[in-house]
Each structure stands twice: as C-alpha cells, then as structure tokens.
Design a protein around this motif. Structure first.
Motif, PDB file in Angstrom:
ATOM      1  N   THR A  43      -1.494  -7.149 -26.153  1.00 44.85           N
ATOM      2  CA  THR A  43      -1.009  -6.026 -26.703  1.00 44.85           C
ATOM      3  C   THR A  43      -0.988  -4.923 -25.671  1.00 44.85           C
ATOM      4  O   THR A  43      -0.295  -4.076 -25.415  1.00 44.85           O
ATOM      5  N   SER A  45      -1.313  -5.030 -22.452  1.00 49.98           N
ATOM      6  CA  SER A  45      -0.539  -5.401 -21.244  1.00 49.98           C
ATOM      7  C   SER A  45       0.959  -5.194 -21.708  1.00 49.98           C
ATOM      8  O   SER A  45       1.638  -4.642 -20.794  1.00 49.98           O
ATOM      9  N   ASN A  46       1.396  -5.478 -22.815  1.00 52.24           N
ATOM     10  CA  ASN A  46       2.778  -5.438 -23.077  1.00 52.24           C
ATOM     11  C   ASN A  46       3.180  -3.815 -23.290  1.00 52.24           C
ATOM     12  O   ASN A  46       4.481  -3.485 -22.983  1.00 52.24           O
ATOM     13  N   ARG A  49       3.448  -2.387 -19.826  1.00 48.73           N
ATOM     14  CA  ARG A  49       4.526  -3.003 -18.990  1.00 48.73           C
ATOM     15  C   ARG A  49       5.797  -2.514 -19.569  1.00 48.73           C
ATOM     16  O   ARG A  49       6.843  -2.631 -19.221  1.00 48.73           O
ATOM     17  N   THR A  51       7.322  -3.467 -22.495  1.00 48.34           N
ATOM     18  CA  THR A  51       7.949  -4.596 -23.112  1.00 48.34           C
ATOM     19  C   THR A  51       8.057  -4.524 -24.705  1.00 48.34           C
ATOM     20  O   THR A  51       8.874  -4.871 -25.347  1.00 48.34           O
TER      21      THR A  51
END
Length: 100
Positions: A43, A45-46, A49, A51
């Motif tokens: 979560t 990381s997303n 990024r 995303t």
C-alpha cells in the motif's frame, strides 16, 4: 563543457513524491511506515508510485507518523505560521518577549 543555466527549472512534485519524501525525511522504510499506519508495505509502495490514491485517513496518518504537515502533503504548500492563515506577527498568549 557548458552548463545551460537559462531561466531555471522548478520541479513539480506530485502527491506521490511528497508522500515518499515525508517517509524518507522521517527515516522510515516502507515496511516500518506500513506497520505504523496499519497498512501493507505494498500500500505504501503503490501510494508512493502514484498507482493508487490513498484514502484521506491514510494520508492524515502518514502526516502524523512522519511529522510532516498534512497541508504540504496534500497541496505542496507549507502551512502558514499561525496555522489559520494568520501572518504570524502575533504570538500566542504567554509567549510575549520580556520587556525590561
């Protein structure tokens, strides 16, 4: 070798960039921040990024966990010194300078 100075380039940071910067400045890795927020490393990381768009509650917790102002994470602008749009010229009661 020449360097083209030109007018200059001011980078535009996205919310995802600001989330990552907040975590890095706090000295946390993605796993540690995820544990503090009660979400997975994926979560984090997303969100960093770009995303996925994290829920507002997660962004608020991210700001608290990293010690970074929520307003900066959301808008990229630093909050005013008074926190309410005040100019910061007036000190809160009890913080007046001594007069001798």
């Amino acid at each position: 070798m020449t360097i083209d100075v030109g007018i200059g380039h001011i980078p535009t940071w996205t919310r995802a960039d600001r989330l990552r910067k907040a975590r890095e400045v706090a000295g946390l890795d993605q796993t540690s921040l995820g544990q503090r927020l009660g979400v997975s490393r994926g979560t984090i990381s997303n969100a960093e990024r770009g995303t996925v768009e994290p829920r507002r509650a997660v962004i608020m917790a991210w700001a608290m966990a990293t010690g970074v102002p929520l307003q900066w994470i959301e808008t990229g602008e630093a909050p005013s010194p008074g926190g309410d749009g005040a100019s910061g010229d007036v000190r809160p009661e009890g913080f007046e300078p001594p007069t001798f």
